[in-house]
Design a protein around this motif. Sequence first.
Motif, mmCIF file in Angstrom:
data_model
loop_
_atom_site.group_PDB
_atom_site.id
_atom_site.type_symbol
_atom_site.label_atom_id
_atom_site.label_comp_id
_atom_site.label_asym_id
_atom_site.label_seq_id
_atom_site.Cartn_x
_atom_site.Cartn_y
_atom_site.Cartn_z
ATOM 1 N N GLU A 107 -9.315 -2.761 5.202
ATOM 2 C CA GLU A 107 -9.974 -1.479 5.503
ATOM 3 C C GLU A 107 -9.164 -0.663 6.494
ATOM 4 O O GLU A 107 -9.107 0.580 6.397
ATOM 5 C CB GLU A 107 -11.381 -1.755 6.044
ATOM 6 N N SER A 124 -4.203 4.822 -0.284
ATOM 7 C CA SER A 124 -4.134 3.438 -0.744
ATOM 8 C C SER A 124 -5.507 2.938 -1.182
ATOM 9 O O SER A 124 -6.546 3.406 -0.713
ATOM 10 C CB SER A 124 -3.578 2.539 0.367
ATOM 11 N N ILE A 125 -5.496 1.952 -2.079
ATOM 12 C CA ILE A 125 -6.734 1.392 -2.626
ATOM 13 C C ILE A 125 -6.672 -0.127 -2.498
ATOM 14 O O ILE A 125 -5.727 -0.770 -2.970
ATOM 15 C CB ILE A 125 -6.911 1.776 -4.102
ATOM 16 N N MET A 126 -7.670 -0.699 -1.866
ATOM 17 C CA MET A 126 -7.746 -2.151 -1.710
ATOM 18 C C MET A 126 -8.520 -2.769 -2.864
ATOM 19 O O MET A 126 -9.606 -2.307 -3.211
ATOM 20 C CB MET A 126 -8.405 -2.504 -0.379
ATOM 21 N N SER A 155 0.469 2.056 -3.696
ATOM 22 C CA SER A 155 -0.880 2.599 -3.468
ATOM 23 C C SER A 155 -1.957 1.519 -3.511
ATOM 24 O O SER A 155 -2.872 1.502 -2.696
ATOM 25 C CB SER A 155 -1.231 3.702 -4.473
ATOM 26 N N GLU A 156 -1.840 0.582 -4.427
ATOM 27 C CA GLU A 156 -2.862 -0.453 -4.585
ATOM 28 C C GLU A 156 -2.380 -1.763 -3.979
ATOM 29 O O GLU A 156 -1.217 -2.145 -4.119
ATOM 30 C CB GLU A 156 -3.161 -0.647 -6.069
ATOM 31 N N ALA A 181 0.832 -1.213 0.000
ATOM 32 C CA ALA A 181 0.000 0.000 0.000
ATOM 33 C C ALA A 181 0.860 1.255 0.000
ATOM 34 O O ALA A 181 0.543 2.245 -0.669
ATOM 35 C CB ALA A 181 -0.918 -0.008 1.216
ATOM 36 N N GLU A 229 -6.377 0.932 4.568
ATOM 37 C CA GLU A 229 -6.902 2.063 3.787
ATOM 38 C C GLU A 229 -7.099 3.305 4.649
ATOM 39 O O GLU A 229 -6.818 4.422 4.221
ATOM 40 C CB GLU A 229 -8.231 1.675 3.137
ATOM 41 N N ARG A 230 -7.578 3.105 5.880
ATOM 42 C CA ARG A 230 -7.786 4.256 6.770
ATOM 43 C C ARG A 230 -6.461 4.835 7.240
ATOM 44 O O ARG A 230 -6.326 6.054 7.413
ATOM 45 C CB ARG A 230 -8.619 3.835 7.995
#
Length: 282
Positions: free
Chosen positions: A247, A256-258, A194-195, A190, A250-251
């Motif tokens: 999640e 970042s994108i899951m 980012s992904e 992440a 991501e927080r």
Amino acid sequence: MRIFLTGGAGYIGSVLTEYFLSKNHEVIVLDILRNGSEGVILFKQNPLYTFLNTDFNTALLPIIFKTYSPEIVIHLAAIVGDPNCAKEPELAKKTNIEGVRWVTECCNNQESIEKLFFASTCSVYGYNKKTCIESTKTNPLSLYAETKLEAEEIIRKNSRNGISFRFGTMYGWSPNMRFDLVVNLLTRMAAQQSEFSIFDGSQLRPFLHPHDLAVFFESLFEEDLSGFTGEVFNLVSENLSMLELGELIERTLPYSIMKLDSEKEDNRSYIVRCFKAHSLLG
């Protein structure tokens, strides 16, 4: 106290070393540096630290015990994880089963050793829909879990002062980092890309931070544990599903994108509680 750590330069061992030294314990680390020397470099100048670059599974171990007279032995050294055991199955069995038999024998014969803590794993529960406690029927899905379960039985039947601890999946910073552990792996993905991908997301995992383990172990050093010889204890900080973990990442890293993949890469799924450790060991 004089603490002896087999595999003490690894991911968990180097965190334990750092904490025990901060509490002015003498730490002797035995490690062949299979996973690098980062877990040694930070401590080499500390007068309370001794590093021995040798294998625990040799005839030298009784001599080493006699030379250093440890009071606590924490046996971490192992072929760790499903992929590593699958890649070298014979070495895994020799190290994780026969090696534990040898350490147990040597500890039994060394009068100075008051306690032997054996590092097992919650992976012995494999796939289980019920909440897992120590009496839950085990369901190992890998050679790694099978070797740890067999080693627990060696401790139970043969040790005069040994206790087995089933660790949750480790996560977090260590002087000797591992990025094959799911929290560390996904966090790095992440942060760098980012992904990141979560497979299925429904699988449940128990987690444990090595610093929490260090604090817990240190609290037991002065305790009388003679009534718990051969016992097994789960050690877990919290349980999360893979989706909940994604999640949380991501927080923590808002950019970042899951991605959720419908395929399952790992069939293990289990929730673990450590009521026994809380009630009996504090």
